[in-house]
Design a protein around this motif. Structure first.
Motif, short mmCIF file in Angstrom:
data_model
loop_
_atom_site.label_atom_id
_atom_site.label_comp_id
_atom_site.label_asym_id
_atom_site.label_seq_id
_atom_site.Cartn_x
_atom_site.Cartn_y
_atom_site.Cartn_z
N GLY A 25 3.01 5.17 1.11
CA GLY A 25 3.47 3.80 0.94
C GLY A 25 4.61 3.36 1.86
N TYR A 43 7.18 0.35 -5.62
CA TYR A 43 5.75 0.05 -5.58
C TYR A 43 4.96 1.16 -6.25
CZ TYR A 43 6.45 3.35 -1.78
OH TYR A 43 6.84 4.46 -1.05
N ARG A 82 -6.06 10.28 1.20
CA ARG A 82 -5.91 11.37 2.17
C ARG A 82 -7.14 12.26 2.08
NH1 ARG A 82 0.47 13.33 1.49
NH2 ARG A 82 1.32 11.22 1.54
N GLY A 115 -4.84 18.23 -9.33
CA GLY A 115 -3.67 17.47 -8.88
C GLY A 115 -3.71 17.06 -7.42
N ARG A 116 -4.82 17.32 -6.73
CA ARG A 116 -4.94 16.94 -5.32
C ARG A 116 -6.26 16.19 -5.13
NH1 ARG A 116 -2.29 18.63 -0.94
NH2 ARG A 116 -1.15 20.11 -2.23
N GLU A 159 12.11 2.64 -2.18
CA GLU A 159 12.74 2.66 -0.85
C GLU A 159 14.03 1.85 -0.93
OE1 GLU A 159 11.09 4.56 1.20
OE2 GLU A 159 9.06 4.49 0.37
N GLY A 194 6.71 15.21 -6.41
CA GLY A 194 7.20 14.09 -5.63
C GLY A 194 8.07 14.59 -4.50
N GLY A 195 8.37 13.68 -3.58
CA GLY A 195 9.22 14.09 -2.47
C GLY A 195 9.70 12.87 -1.71
N GLY A 244 14.12 7.12 0.55
CA GLY A 244 13.16 6.82 -0.52
C GLY A 244 12.46 8.07 -0.97
N PHE A 245 11.61 7.91 -1.95
CA PHE A 245 10.78 9.02 -2.42
C PHE A 245 9.55 8.45 -3.09
CE2 PHE A 245 10.96 8.91 -7.04
CZ PHE A 245 12.07 8.09 -7.27
N PHE A 247 6.51 9.68 -6.15
CA PHE A 247 5.88 10.64 -7.05
C PHE A 247 4.38 10.48 -6.90
CE2 PHE A 247 9.66 10.01 -10.04
CZ PHE A 247 10.16 11.29 -9.85
N GLY A 248 3.64 11.57 -7.11
CA GLY A 248 2.19 11.48 -7.23
C GLY A 248 1.89 11.21 -8.70
P1 HAM Z 1 4.55 12.94 0.28
O1 HAM Z 1 5.36 14.16 -0.03
O2 HAM Z 1 3.55 13.05 1.35
O3 HAM Z 1 5.60 11.80 0.59
O4 HAM Z 1 3.83 12.46 -1.04
C1 HAM Z 1 4.56 12.21 -2.21
C2 HAM Z 1 3.81 12.74 -3.41
O5 HAM Z 1 2.50 12.21 -3.46
C3 HAM Z 1 3.60 14.25 -3.40
O6 HAM Z 1 4.73 14.94 -3.84
C4 HAM Z 1 2.45 14.38 -4.39
O7 HAM Z 1 2.95 14.35 -5.71
C5 HAM Z 1 1.66 13.12 -4.15
N1 HAM Z 1 0.47 13.45 -3.31
C6 HAM Z 1 0.41 13.62 -2.00
N2 HAM Z 1 -0.84 13.91 -1.60
C7 HAM Z 1 -1.59 13.92 -2.73
C8 HAM Z 1 -2.98 14.15 -3.01
N3 HAM Z 1 -3.86 14.40 -2.04
N4 HAM Z 1 -3.39 14.07 -4.30
C9 HAM Z 1 -2.52 13.80 -5.31
N5 HAM Z 1 -1.20 13.56 -5.10
C10 HAM Z 1 -0.75 13.64 -3.83
C11 HAM Z 1 5.26 10.52 0.90
O8 HAM Z 1 4.15 10.08 0.80
C12 HAM Z 1 6.45 9.68 1.31
N6 HAM Z 1 5.97 8.33 1.63
C13 HAM Z 1 7.50 9.64 0.24
C14 HAM Z 1 8.69 8.84 0.64
C15 HAM Z 1 9.00 7.57 0.24
N7 HAM Z 1 9.60 9.22 1.53
C16 HAM Z 1 10.48 8.23 1.67
N8 HAM Z 1 10.12 7.24 0.93
#
Ligand code: HAM
Length: 419
Positions: free
Chosen positions: A81, A104, A110, A117-118, A128, A279-280, A300-301, A303-304
């Motif tokens: 996002g 959001y 992906r 969980g994936r 953010e 999350g991350g 920002g961060f 959560f999934g």
């Molecule tokens: P990300 O670590 O790539 O960060 O994804 C954040 C969370 O999305 C992951 O910790 C996980 O819980 C969830 N996630 C990722 N891929 C999958 C998947 N294939 N299936 C289920 N859950 C998934 C970001 O996306 C950054 N945009 C976070 C961020 C916001 N950094 C700064 N602002």
């Protein structure tokens, strides 16, 4: 038989309740911390993601759903996002009043290998905060994330944290990594060999066991931190400690996306059966500028949501599902029953209108729909001043059926349903 696309799921029943509960809790807490909602399109020009997330990341190089539209433009279903939100801040000129705090939730895509969980279509909940660079801001954001987790009954989560330093730090560290990995080049995977030339820090994010073994011996970024970055990170850790946050330093945490600098973190559950991160996030200094915006830092961060759904405590779900059946005895009473139904809805009481079939069929349906009380409307009820009410699950014959004064019916139902 048609099925959903591999790695994509239909959400219904309790999953939808869990999703709604998580989002409601998070948006309520986000509002308290000054965040407002934003919704960006699910599809962006491919360049939006390529430019910000980085060509050498797994997300861009392997996992994006990219296609040409009928006009020949390359579009991508969003894999995360943050990039879309940055694009929107610039497109809509939102950065005039800083700090800007946006939250959001929604679908992300992906092309990952599906497992527990994936998924290939999943949901993220993201926050953010732009234009407010300070260790306090970083720690407030992390504390907010923990408050959200706790509020849905997830307590056993640890924050893994690292710093990726400023650009001078990363440039010095990259040189050290090139020197180190060049000595082990033969043993590196093909992806990592390519990354050695293009983006050596990415090697640290490799999931391949043989790469991971070599990474264990790699130089640590903490030995290359500039004085400013070192001081900044020390303060972040100090504030986390003071806030009682359960955190652990992880000097190899580089995150899977290229835009991070300074603080980077992930939330990991200690639950035995789920070890992937829930999350991350982290700080990003150049991202808004990449889209042609002002040169301000953000953090920002995300959560999934599916991962939160796996770990959340179901007792947090909205319990307001108890309901009443409104049952006319015959067609003559339909209109009056219909009116009764509307007054129940106006009073915010959950209700079903059951008016087709024999009386025994109607009672069976009320039972099947889990109605706890049935209001029976026959000739006597319409002409008299009382309604007949049945407690569907009551086995005591003396208690099963009651008559209630017409004027008291709403308060009687409310009292007995606990609403
Ligand atoms: P990300 O670590 O790539 O960060 O994804 C954040 C969370 O999305 C992951 O910790 C996980 O819980 C969830 N996630 C990722 N891929 C999958 C998947 N294939 N299936 C289920 N859950 C998934 C970001 O996306 C950054 N945009 C976070 C961020 C916001 N950094 C700064 N602002």
């Amino acid at each position: 038989m048609f099925r959903p696309v591999r790695g994509m799921k239909d959400l219904y029943g309790i999953s939808v309740d869990k999703y709604a509960c998580i989002v409601n809790v998070a948006m309520r807490i986000g509002k308290k911390y000054g965040y407002s909602k934003i919704k960006t399109p699910i599809v962006e020009y491919t360049d939006v993601f390529q430019r910000s997330i980085g060509d050498e990341t797994d997300v861009v190089s392997k996992e994006m759903y990219t296609f040409d539209d009928k006009g020949g433009e390359s579009l991508t279903l969003r894999p995360e996002g943050t990039a879309g939100v940055m694009r929107a801040i610039v497109s809509e000129n939102l950065a005039q009043n800083l700090p800007l705090k946006l939250m959001y939730h929604g679908e992300m895509f992906r092309y990952d290998r599906p497992q527990k969980g994936r998924y290939r279509q999943f949901h993220q909940l993201g926050f953010e905060c732009i234009g407010d660079k300070s260790p306090y801001t970083d720690v407030i954001l992390i504390c907010m994330a923990i408050e959200i987790l706790n509020s849905i009954g997830i307590f056993d989560v640890k924050v893994l944290i690292n710093t990726l330093g400023d650009s001078k730090t990363r440039s010095d560290y990259t040189k050290a990594l090139v020197k180190f990995f060049s000595r082990h080049e033969e043993k590196l995977s093909e992806d990592s060999k390519r990354r050695l030339a293009k983006n050596p820090m990415r090697i640290l994010d490799s999931k391949i066991a043989s790469d991971r073994e070599i990474c264990q011996m790699a130089p640590l970024i903490t030995d290359y931190l500039s004085k400013e970055s070192e001081k900044y990170f020390e303060k972040v850790c100090n504030l986390l400690e003071r806030s009682g946050v359960n955190f652990e330093l992880d000097n190899f945490l580089v995150r899977g996306l290229d835009y991070y600098g300074e603080t980077a973190f992930e939330f990991k559950s200690d639950a035995k059966d789920y070890t992937d991160s829930v999350g991350g996030g982290g700080r990003y200094d150049q991202l808004l500028k990449t889209f042609g915006g002002t040169d301000v830092s953000g953090i920002g961060f995300a959560f999934g949501i599916e991962r939160l759904m796996l770990l959340m405590d179901n007792s947090r779900l909205d319990k307001n599902t108890r309901k009443v059946a409104v049952i006319p005895v015959s067609e003559q009473e339909n209109d009056v029953a219909f009116q009764m139904l509307q007054s129940l809805y106006s009073a915010d009481i959950n209700a079903e209108f059951i008016h087709i079939g024999t009386m025994s069929k109607k009672m069976k349906l009320a039972d099947k729909l889990h109605c706890e009380i049935a209001i029976i409307l026959g000739e006597n009820e319409i002409n008299g001043d009382k309604y007949t009410v049945k407690f569907m699950n009551c086995s005591d014959v003396n208690e099963k059926t009651k008559t209630v004064n017409k004027n008291d019916i709403l308060s009687f139902i409310r009292h007995n349903l606990g609403c």
